[in-house]
Design a protein around this motif. Structure first.
Motif, PDB file in Angstrom:
ATOM      1  N   ILE A  61       0.843  -1.185   0.000  1.00  0.00           N
ATOM      2  CA  ILE A  61       0.000   0.000   0.000  1.00  0.00           C
ATOM      3  C   ILE A  61       0.885   1.243   0.000  1.00  0.00           C
ATOM      4  O   ILE A  61       1.900   1.304   0.703  1.00  0.00           O
ATOM      5  N   ASP A  62       0.508   2.206  -0.807  1.00  0.00           N
ATOM      6  CA  ASP A  62       1.210   3.495  -0.966  1.00  0.00           C
ATOM      7  C   ASP A  62       2.447   3.394  -1.861  1.00  0.00           C
ATOM      8  O   ASP A  62       3.102   4.410  -2.112  1.00  0.00           O
ATOM      9  N   ALA A  63       2.771   2.189  -2.343  1.00  0.00           N
ATOM     10  CA  ALA A  63       3.896   2.067  -3.272  1.00  0.00           C
ATOM     11  C   ALA A  63       3.456   2.509  -4.662  1.00  0.00           C
ATOM     12  O   ALA A  63       2.275   2.454  -5.015  1.00  0.00           O
ATOM     13  N   ALA A  64       4.409   2.934  -5.477  1.00  0.00           N
ATOM     14  CA  ALA A  64       4.103   3.260  -6.870  1.00  0.00           C
ATOM     15  C   ALA A  64       3.628   2.003  -7.584  1.00  0.00           C
ATOM     16  O   ALA A  64       4.208   0.927  -7.417  1.00  0.00           O
ATOM     17  N   TYR A  65       2.564   2.131  -8.367  1.00  0.00           N
ATOM     18  CA  TYR A  65       2.000   0.965  -9.038  1.00  0.00           C
ATOM     19  C   TYR A  65       2.893   0.547 -10.209  1.00  0.00           C
ATOM     20  O   TYR A  65       3.231   1.350 -11.080  1.00  0.00           O
ATOM     21  N   SER A  66       3.270  -0.732 -10.215  1.00  0.00           N
ATOM     22  CA  SER A  66       4.074  -1.295 -11.295  1.00  0.00           C
ATOM     23  C   SER A  66       3.316  -2.447 -11.926  1.00  0.00           C
ATOM     24  O   SER A  66       3.058  -3.461 -11.259  1.00  0.00           O
ATOM     25  N   PRO A  67       2.930  -2.338 -13.202  1.00  0.00           N
ATOM     26  CA  PRO A  67       2.240  -3.462 -13.856  1.00  0.00           C
ATOM     27  C   PRO A  67       3.050  -4.754 -13.829  1.00  0.00           C
ATOM     28  O   PRO A  67       2.487  -5.833 -13.666  1.00  0.00           O
TER      29      PRO A  67
END
Length: 210
Positions: A61-67
């Motif tokens: 949670i709160d991490a940058a989203y990485s596909p």
């Protein structure tokens, strides 16, 4: 995009340096907003806890989203189930907005399927090798849970004998009326037998050699 800037745009244009007449290729980057993980949820799991699955997803949670990392989560969840005998388990990922600015919700949907228990082992294709000799190289037995590691170990052991040029291991449910277990089929293609050819040769140092 894989750093979380899902709306990033990159434009290119050409320019010329007047003093040197060199051609320049310029990249104009517009990063856009950073998308972060707002929620991580799971659905359909019965034989694993949410905490166990959450630890398999390499995003917080709160991490940058990485596909890429999000898809890696689906692979690691499938591997978790396969290692426990759920070879038909499938995992899909749904990504949606949360209603908060640039926050995404990840939901992993799990279909566990049945646990594969070996009820019967069948050999197909072997002619010169007897079943008893082949069975010595099994890493699984009737009544045991089957895993990908046991399949790989069995294949490697049979290949190491140099008796087979191809070893295929298939798994399927027993025919209707024969129970709920699974049948493991080993399809073996034997290697050609080695031929030793004897002849005479001559060396100026050693003389006649066989």
């Amino acid at each position: 995009v894989d750093q979380g800037y899902l709306e990033a745009r990159v434009r290119t244009r050409l320019a010329i340096k007047p003093e040197q007449n060199d051609l320049l290729l310029l990249f104009q980057v517009e990063e856009g907003p950073l998308s972060k993980v707002g929620q991580i949820g799971f659905e359909g799991q019965q034989r694993a806890t949410e905490q166990q699955l959450r630890e398999l997803v390499p995003l917080q949670i709160d991490a940058a989203y990485s596909p890429t990392l999000a898809r890696l989560g689906t692979q690691q969840i499938r591997q978790h189930y396969a290692a426990r005998g759920y070879l038909e388990a499938s995992v899909s990922l749904e990504v949606a907005t949360t209603g908060e600015d640039d926050r995404l919700a990840l939901r992993y949907r799990v279909v566990e399927g049945p646990q594969v228990v070996v009820s019967r082992i069948r050999i197909a294709g072997a002619t010169r090798s007897g079943p008893g000799w082949i069975e010595r190289y099994y890493d699984f037995r009737v009544g045991e849970i089957l895993t990908p590691q046991k399949i790989r170990t069995t294949q490697a052991s049979l290949y190491s004998t140099n008796a087979f040029r191809e070893v295929l291991i298939g798994v399927g449910p027993l025919p209707p009326g024969e129970g709920s277990g699974h049948e493991v089929t080993l399809t073996l293609s034997e290697a050609k037998p080695l031929l030793f050819v004897y002849g005479l040769g001559y060396s100026t140092d050693d003389g006649v050699r066989c």
